[in-house]
Design an enzyme around this catalytic site. Structure first.
Site, PDB file in Angstrom:
ATOM      1  N   ASN A  91      18.988  13.678  35.544  1.00 20.32           N
ATOM      2  CA  ASN A  91      20.126  12.801  35.842  1.00 20.32           C
ATOM      3  C   ASN A  91      20.410  11.795  34.722  1.00 20.32           C
ATOM      4  O   ASN A  91      21.550  11.367  34.548  1.00 20.32           O
ATOM      5  CB  ASN A  91      19.824  12.058  37.156  1.00 20.32           C
ATOM      6  CG  ASN A  91      20.641  10.795  37.304  1.00 20.32           C
ATOM      7  OD1 ASN A  91      21.825  10.827  37.624  1.00 20.32           O
ATOM      8  ND2 ASN A  91      20.011   9.646  37.039  1.00 20.32           N
ATOM      9  N   SER A 143      29.127  16.129  35.347  1.00 19.66           N
ATOM     10  CA  SER A 143      30.260  15.218  35.605  1.00 19.66           C
ATOM     11  C   SER A 143      31.527  16.053  35.755  1.00 19.66           C
ATOM     12  O   SER A 143      31.587  17.187  35.266  1.00 19.66           O
ATOM     13  CB  SER A 143      30.423  14.269  34.407  1.00 19.66           C
ATOM     14  OG  SER A 143      31.546  13.428  34.607  1.00 19.66           O
ATOM     15  N   TYR A 157      31.241  12.283  25.436  1.00 18.30           N
ATOM     16  CA  TYR A 157      30.573  12.414  26.743  1.00 18.30           C
ATOM     17  C   TYR A 157      30.998  13.720  27.438  1.00 18.30           C
ATOM     18  O   TYR A 157      30.161  14.487  27.920  1.00 18.30           O
ATOM     19  CB  TYR A 157      30.932  11.201  27.599  1.00 18.30           C
ATOM     20  CG  TYR A 157      30.477  11.266  29.024  1.00 18.30           C
ATOM     21  CD1 TYR A 157      29.158  10.954  29.366  1.00 18.30           C
ATOM     22  CD2 TYR A 157      31.351  11.619  30.058  1.00 18.30           C
ATOM     23  CE1 TYR A 157      28.736  11.002  30.690  1.00 18.30           C
ATOM     24  CE2 TYR A 157      30.929  11.672  31.374  1.00 18.30           C
ATOM     25  CZ  TYR A 157      29.628  11.357  31.692  1.00 18.30           C
ATOM     26  OH  TYR A 157      29.214  11.404  32.999  1.00 18.30           O
ATOM     27  N   ALA A 159      32.162  16.389  26.144  1.00 18.67           N
ATOM     28  CA  ALA A 159      31.599  17.556  25.444  1.00 18.67           C
ATOM     29  C   ALA A 159      30.135  17.753  25.830  1.00 18.67           C
ATOM     30  O   ALA A 159      29.672  18.890  26.011  1.00 18.67           O
ATOM     31  CB  ALA A 159      31.735  17.355  23.931  1.00 18.67           C
ATOM     32  N   SER A 160      29.407  16.650  25.992  1.00 16.76           N
ATOM     33  CA  SER A 160      27.988  16.778  26.358  1.00 16.76           C
ATOM     34  C   SER A 160      27.827  17.319  27.774  1.00 16.76           C
ATOM     35  O   SER A 160      26.928  18.121  28.054  1.00 16.76           O
ATOM     36  CB  SER A 160      27.261  15.430  26.202  1.00 16.76           C
ATOM     37  OG  SER A 160      27.597  14.524  27.244  1.00 16.76           O
ATOM     38  N   LYS A 161      28.717  16.898  28.683  1.00 17.23           N
ATOM     39  CA  LYS A 161      28.607  17.352  30.077  1.00 17.23           C
ATOM     40  C   LYS A 161      29.049  18.814  30.216  1.00 17.23           C
ATOM     41  O   LYS A 161      28.452  19.584  30.962  1.00 17.23           O
ATOM     42  CB  LYS A 161      29.420  16.428  30.998  1.00 17.23           C
ATOM     43  CG  LYS A 161      28.838  15.022  31.093  1.00 17.23           C
ATOM     44  CD  LYS A 161      27.494  15.032  31.806  1.00 17.23           C
ATOM     45  CE  LYS A 161      26.793  13.690  31.801  1.00 17.23           C
ATOM     46  NZ  LYS A 161      25.556  13.673  32.585  1.00 17.23           N
ATOM     47  N   ILE A 190      31.412   7.209  40.741  1.00 10.68           N
ATOM     48  CA  ILE A 190      30.383   6.715  41.663  1.00 10.68           C
ATOM     49  C   ILE A 190      30.043   5.282  41.273  1.00 10.68           C
ATOM     50  O   ILE A 190      29.860   4.990  40.078  1.00 10.68           O
ATOM     51  CB  ILE A 190      29.109   7.595  41.575  1.00 10.68           C
ATOM     52  CG1 ILE A 190      29.456   9.096  41.717  1.00 10.68           C
ATOM     53  CG2 ILE A 190      28.083   7.164  42.616  1.00 10.68           C
ATOM     54  CD1 ILE A 190      30.100   9.511  43.019  1.00 10.68           C
TER      55      ILE A 190
HETATM   56  P1  NAP Z   1      23.419   4.098  35.095  1.00 13.80           P
HETATM   57  O1  NAP Z   1      23.729   3.261  36.282  1.00 13.80           O
HETATM   58  O2  NAP Z   1      23.736   3.566  33.744  1.00 13.80           O
HETATM   59  O3  NAP Z   1      21.876   4.510  35.136  1.00 13.80           O
HETATM   60  C1  NAP Z   1      21.376   5.360  34.129  1.00 13.80           C
HETATM   61  C2  NAP Z   1      19.910   5.639  34.360  1.00 13.80           C
HETATM   62  O4  NAP Z   1      19.460   6.509  33.300  1.00 13.80           O
HETATM   63  C3  NAP Z   1      19.051   4.402  34.301  1.00 13.80           C
HETATM   64  O5  NAP Z   1      17.930   4.573  35.121  1.00 13.80           O
HETATM   65  C4  NAP Z   1      18.623   4.361  32.822  1.00 13.80           C
HETATM   66  O6  NAP Z   1      17.442   3.586  32.680  1.00 13.80           O
HETATM   67  C5  NAP Z   1      18.419   5.859  32.571  1.00 13.80           C
HETATM   68  N1  NAP Z   1      18.540   6.262  31.165  1.00 13.80           N
HETATM   69  C6  NAP Z   1      19.588   6.077  30.323  1.00 13.80           C
HETATM   70  N2  NAP Z   1      19.305   6.572  29.102  1.00 13.80           N
HETATM   71  C7  NAP Z   1      18.042   7.097  29.183  1.00 13.80           C
HETATM   72  C8  NAP Z   1      17.191   7.741  28.257  1.00 13.80           C
HETATM   73  N3  NAP Z   1      17.535   7.945  26.994  1.00 13.80           N
HETATM   74  N4  NAP Z   1      15.974   8.139  28.681  1.00 13.80           N
HETATM   75  C9  NAP Z   1      15.575   7.925  29.967  1.00 13.80           C
HETATM   76  N5  NAP Z   1      16.343   7.331  30.883  1.00 13.80           N
HETATM   77  C10 NAP Z   1      17.567   6.901  30.491  1.00 13.80           C
HETATM   78  O7  NAP Z   1      24.178   5.511  35.175  1.00 13.80           O
HETATM   79  P2  NAP Z   1      24.773   6.286  36.446  1.00 13.80           P
HETATM   80  O8  NAP Z   1      26.158   5.850  36.642  1.00 13.80           O
HETATM   81  O9  NAP Z   1      23.816   6.212  37.573  1.00 13.80           O
HETATM   82  O10 NAP Z   1      24.804   7.774  35.859  1.00 13.80           O
HETATM   83  C11 NAP Z   1      23.733   8.676  36.047  1.00 13.80           C
HETATM   84  C12 NAP Z   1      24.154  10.079  35.629  1.00 13.80           C
HETATM   85  O11 NAP Z   1      25.299  10.479  36.381  1.00 13.80           O
HETATM   86  C13 NAP Z   1      24.548  10.187  34.154  1.00 13.80           C
HETATM   87  O12 NAP Z   1      24.099  11.409  33.625  1.00 13.80           O
HETATM   88  C14 NAP Z   1      26.061  10.154  34.190  1.00 13.80           C
HETATM   89  O13 NAP Z   1      26.634  10.829  33.121  1.00 13.80           O
HETATM   90  C15 NAP Z   1      26.325  10.889  35.493  1.00 13.80           C
HETATM   91  N6  NAP Z   1      27.642  10.565  36.069  1.00 13.80           N
HETATM   92  C16 NAP Z   1      27.904   9.305  36.531  1.00 13.80           C
HETATM   93  C17 NAP Z   1      29.150   9.041  37.101  1.00 13.80           C
HETATM   94  C18 NAP Z   1      29.468   7.701  37.706  1.00 13.80           C
HETATM   95  O14 NAP Z   1      30.594   7.554  38.184  1.00 13.80           O
HETATM   96  N7  NAP Z   1      28.581   6.739  37.732  1.00 13.80           N
HETATM   97  C19 NAP Z   1      30.132  10.031  37.132  1.00 13.80           C
HETATM   98  C20 NAP Z   1      29.839  11.294  36.622  1.00 13.80           C
HETATM   99  C21 NAP Z   1      28.577  11.552  36.101  1.00 13.80           C
HETATM  100  P3  NAP Z   1      16.979   2.970  31.258  1.00 13.80           P
HETATM  101  O15 NAP Z   1      18.185   2.353  30.642  1.00 13.80           O
HETATM  102  O16 NAP Z   1      15.895   1.996  31.610  1.00 13.80           O
HETATM  103  O17 NAP Z   1      16.452   4.129  30.470  1.00 13.80           O
END
Ligand code: NAP
Length: 252
Positions: A91, A143, A157, A159-161, A190
């Site tokens: 994730n 995503s 982003y 492109a990565s997803k 989210i």
């Molecule tokens: P978030 O609130 O920023 O949380 C990200 C989490 O990932 C944190 O626990 C962070 O902790 C950890 N992290 C970040 N970089 C890291 C690394 N290099 N190594 C290990 N851990 C790392 O993000 P989120 O919104 O929950 O998103 C989570 C996932 O869902 C992501 O892949 C994002 O692309 C995807 N997503 C989110 C949304 C949305 O609307 N929120 C929509 C589509 C997809 P640390 O900083 O302590 O490492």
């Protein structure tokens, strides 16, 4: 809850906040034993403490998913502690906004090293254990941005997803003979700590665009992920589930 993941050993990356924390909560409620992974140890400790009300068996490991070495250690720690890795939920990911005009190689590499290379490293590290036990459930948090739609500022982003989804399809074919499935959840918008960073204006605009008229909650992604990680999804591989409140449906 039905305890669909009773005694399953699960690694969740990016589990200290947002969606990862929501997934961890649902997994704990479903009976899984967890290794929570993120970089900041203090945040991990706080999350583990919060989730103890659902499961007594929660461990943490501070690691960067873009480090191959860290990911190898993560798998070794999980195997050393439990003797298995049943589920990997990849994730962890980042979504800094920058238009292509302003984007440089460092911006591009930062996003890809985390989201895409981190996916490869985390899976590669857990694979030998899953192959040896002839069982594995891998769930990627992708995503809608990239695989389905565009979003100005998020080309790297997206492109990565899209890359994660592409990786998944071939991985599903390569892993099938080992009884390892790999699927993805594609969240829409989210409400998480990371999303809050994009600002009030962005969040309000998204709410207007979503047919269900609200952002999703981290647990909404947790429920879809728990299904794909459970034995009820044993005949599903190489697929993705969109969880977006209907956001990508409108023709207009
Ligand atoms: P978030 O609130 O920023 O949380 C990200 C989490 O990932 C944190 O626990 C962070 O902790 C950890 N992290 C970040 N970089 C890291 C690394 N290099 N190594 C290990 N851990 C790392 O993000 P989120 O919104 O929950 O998103 C989570 C996932 O869902 C992501 O892949 C994002 O692309 C995807 N997503 C989110 C949304 C949305 O609307 N929120 C929509 C589509 C997809 P640390 O900083 O302590 O490492």
């Amino acid at each position: 809850m039905s305890k669909r993941l009773k005694n399953k050993i699960a690694i969740i990356t990016g589990a200290s906040k947002g969606i990862g924390k929501g997934i961890a909560r649902v997994f704990a409620q479903e009976g899984a034993k967890l290794l929570l992974v993120a970089r900041n140890e203090k945040d991990l400790l706080n999350t583990a403490k919060e989730l103890q009300q659902y499961s007594a068996d929660i461990n943490i490991f501070s690691a960067d998913i873009s480090s191959n070495n860290d990911m190898k250690k993560m798998a070794a720690i999980c195997f050393g502690k439990y003797g298995r890795i049943d589920i990997l939920c990849q994730n962890a990911g980042i979504f800094p906004s920058r238009r292509i005009t302003d984007m440089d190689e460092t911006d591009w590499d930062h996003v890809h090293n985390t989201n895409l290379k981190g996916t490869f490293f985390s899976i590669k590290a857990c694979l030998p254990v899953m192959q040896q036990q002839h069982y594995g459930r891998i769930v990627l948090i992708s995503s809608i941005t990239g695989p389905r739609v565009g979003n100005p500022g998020l080309a790297h982003y997206g492109a990565s997803k899209a890359g994660m989804n592409g990786f998944m399809k071939t991985a599903a074919l390569e892993f099938a003979e080992h009884n390892i499935t790999i699927n993805a959840v594609e969240p829409g918008n989210i409400l998480t700590e990371g999303m809050a960073g994009l600002g009030e204006k962005y969040i309000h605009a998204q709410e207007q665009a979503i047919p269900l008229k609200k952002l999703g909650l981290p647990e909404d992604i947790g429920y879809a992920t728990a299904f794909l990680a459970s034995d009820e999804a044993r005949y599903i591989t190489g697929q993705s589930i969109i969880v977006d409140g209907g956001q990508i449906l409108p023709e207009w």
